[in-house]
Write an enzyme that holds these catalytic residues in place. Sequence first.
Site, mmCIF file in Angstrom:
data_model
loop_
_atom_site.group_PDB
_atom_site.id
_atom_site.type_symbol
_atom_site.label_atom_id
_atom_site.label_comp_id
_atom_site.label_asym_id
_atom_site.label_seq_id
_atom_site.Cartn_x
_atom_site.Cartn_y
_atom_site.Cartn_z
ATOM 1 N N CYS A 59 -8.312 12.333 -10.161
ATOM 2 C CA CYS A 59 -8.922 12.370 -8.916
ATOM 3 C C CYS A 59 -8.170 12.399 -7.860
ATOM 4 C CB CYS A 59 -10.064 11.106 -8.624
ATOM 5 S SG CYS A 59 -10.915 11.067 -7.122
ATOM 6 N N LYS B 60 0.812 -1.168 0.090
ATOM 7 C CA LYS B 60 -0.029 -0.018 -0.025
ATOM 8 C C LYS B 60 0.824 1.135 -0.054
ATOM 9 C CE LYS B 60 -0.678 0.292 4.967
ATOM 10 N NZ LYS B 60 -0.078 1.479 5.322
ATOM 11 N N ASP B 61 2.104 1.175 0.379
ATOM 12 C CA ASP B 61 3.082 2.273 0.272
ATOM 13 C C ASP B 61 3.723 2.378 -0.952
ATOM 14 O OD1 ASP B 61 2.662 2.684 3.032
ATOM 15 O OD2 ASP B 61 4.461 1.520 3.868
ATOM 16 N N ARG C 132 2.084 5.959 18.414
ATOM 17 C CA ARG C 132 0.801 6.370 18.001
ATOM 18 C C ARG C 132 0.143 5.588 19.108
ATOM 19 N NH1 ARG C 132 -0.222 6.498 11.391
ATOM 20 N NH2 ARG C 132 1.902 6.982 11.044
ATOM 21 N N ARG D 268 1.744 11.013 13.250
ATOM 22 C CA ARG D 268 2.645 10.211 12.701
ATOM 23 C C ARG D 268 3.631 9.414 13.707
ATOM 24 N NH1 ARG D 268 6.932 12.496 8.555
ATOM 25 N NH2 ARG D 268 7.101 10.195 8.888
ATOM 26 N N ARG E 285 -7.639 8.766 3.703
ATOM 27 C CA ARG E 285 -8.350 7.719 3.560
ATOM 28 C C ARG E 285 -9.405 7.225 4.683
ATOM 29 N NH1 ARG E 285 -8.552 2.545 4.340
ATOM 30 N NH2 ARG E 285 -6.407 2.600 5.131
ATOM 31 N N ARG E 286 -8.527 7.109 5.659
ATOM 32 C CA ARG E 286 -9.256 6.943 7.095
ATOM 33 C C ARG E 286 -9.956 8.125 7.635
ATOM 34 N NH1 ARG E 286 -3.783 3.905 8.903
ATOM 35 N NH2 ARG E 286 -4.278 1.896 8.213
#
Length: 346
Positions: free
Chosen positions: A263, A80-81, A152, A146, A128-129
């Site tokens: 987009c 995903k990165d 986190r 971050r 997105r989240r």
Amino acid sequence: MTGTFTIGTRGSRLARTQTTTVAEALAGLSGLDAELEIIRTEGDVTTGSLASLGGTGVFASALRAAVLDAKVDLAVHSLKDLPSVQPEGLVIASIPKRVDVRDALCARDGMRLSELPQGAKVGTGSPRRVAQLKAVRPDLDVVDIRGNVQTRLARVPGLEQHDDHAPAAAGSPRGDLDAVVLACAGLDRIGFDWAITERLAPTVMMPAPGQGALAVECRPETAVTGAGSTHPVAQALAGYDDAVTRLQVTAERALLERLEAGCAAPIGALARVEKDPARLVMDAVVAATDGSRLLREHASVDLPAVRVRREDGSADSETLGLARQLGMDVAEAMLAGGADLLPTSQ
């Protein structure tokens, strides 16, 4: 490469754990020794939100440069990165079996998303989240964060775990949030599943394209299989590749490639393979960054077989082509539905 091959990795605990898993698997399949090389990336040393740093790709460029410069033979990434467009001189030679694709809510007092109080503070660095959290709970105060997993989690009361190997960053805020959202896959891989209070269903939080999957990247000559090569690393890479996962992520990354071209809104996508009959099914969402609107699409395509390689290890271009076309078709449907017109300012 002789009797040893080198694998580049970021230095975080999660990255090293992922890379070690890949290294051990490829060493076992090839009969060679694997050595890890720590590579510092821009995302590891630069402050600021991930979105402002460029999002996907910020953790990948230094690793890719190390492969291109032959400082390492392979690099391991969270898929995903990786940017959706593959650069010249590099190939994704192996995508091992995918693990949990879902996002994880890690909240104080064991709370689920529906149980968070009005105005609760939730941390995430992902647009997105943010968008999907706002869509289901517009009352939440979503905070950009971050740092490594421990940093986190330390921002949620009761979720700090002292760890000598990778503690929370010194001086970072502690206990100031009600919850954070991370990827289930990463938490599971480093044994931090204890922090998950809810695994968010894709119908609530559609994952990022490629989430839960790893990518092993190398120069093209390293990955040559079939009659052109008998090198054990090339054969190991082909053997480690998972057909179902590659079909899924090929469709998801094709959608991402097409949507990123026109987009700017946050994108989620998830494909799955059905085997009787062989079929690839895909769901996707594009969201206004403030969560005010979600645009969803669903589509599928019949497959001749659930495979991505022929017997000699070479690519099955027909099946992979169908997966890629499915992603493109879903993206076009979303653009036709106004995905490029969704609000993107927060």
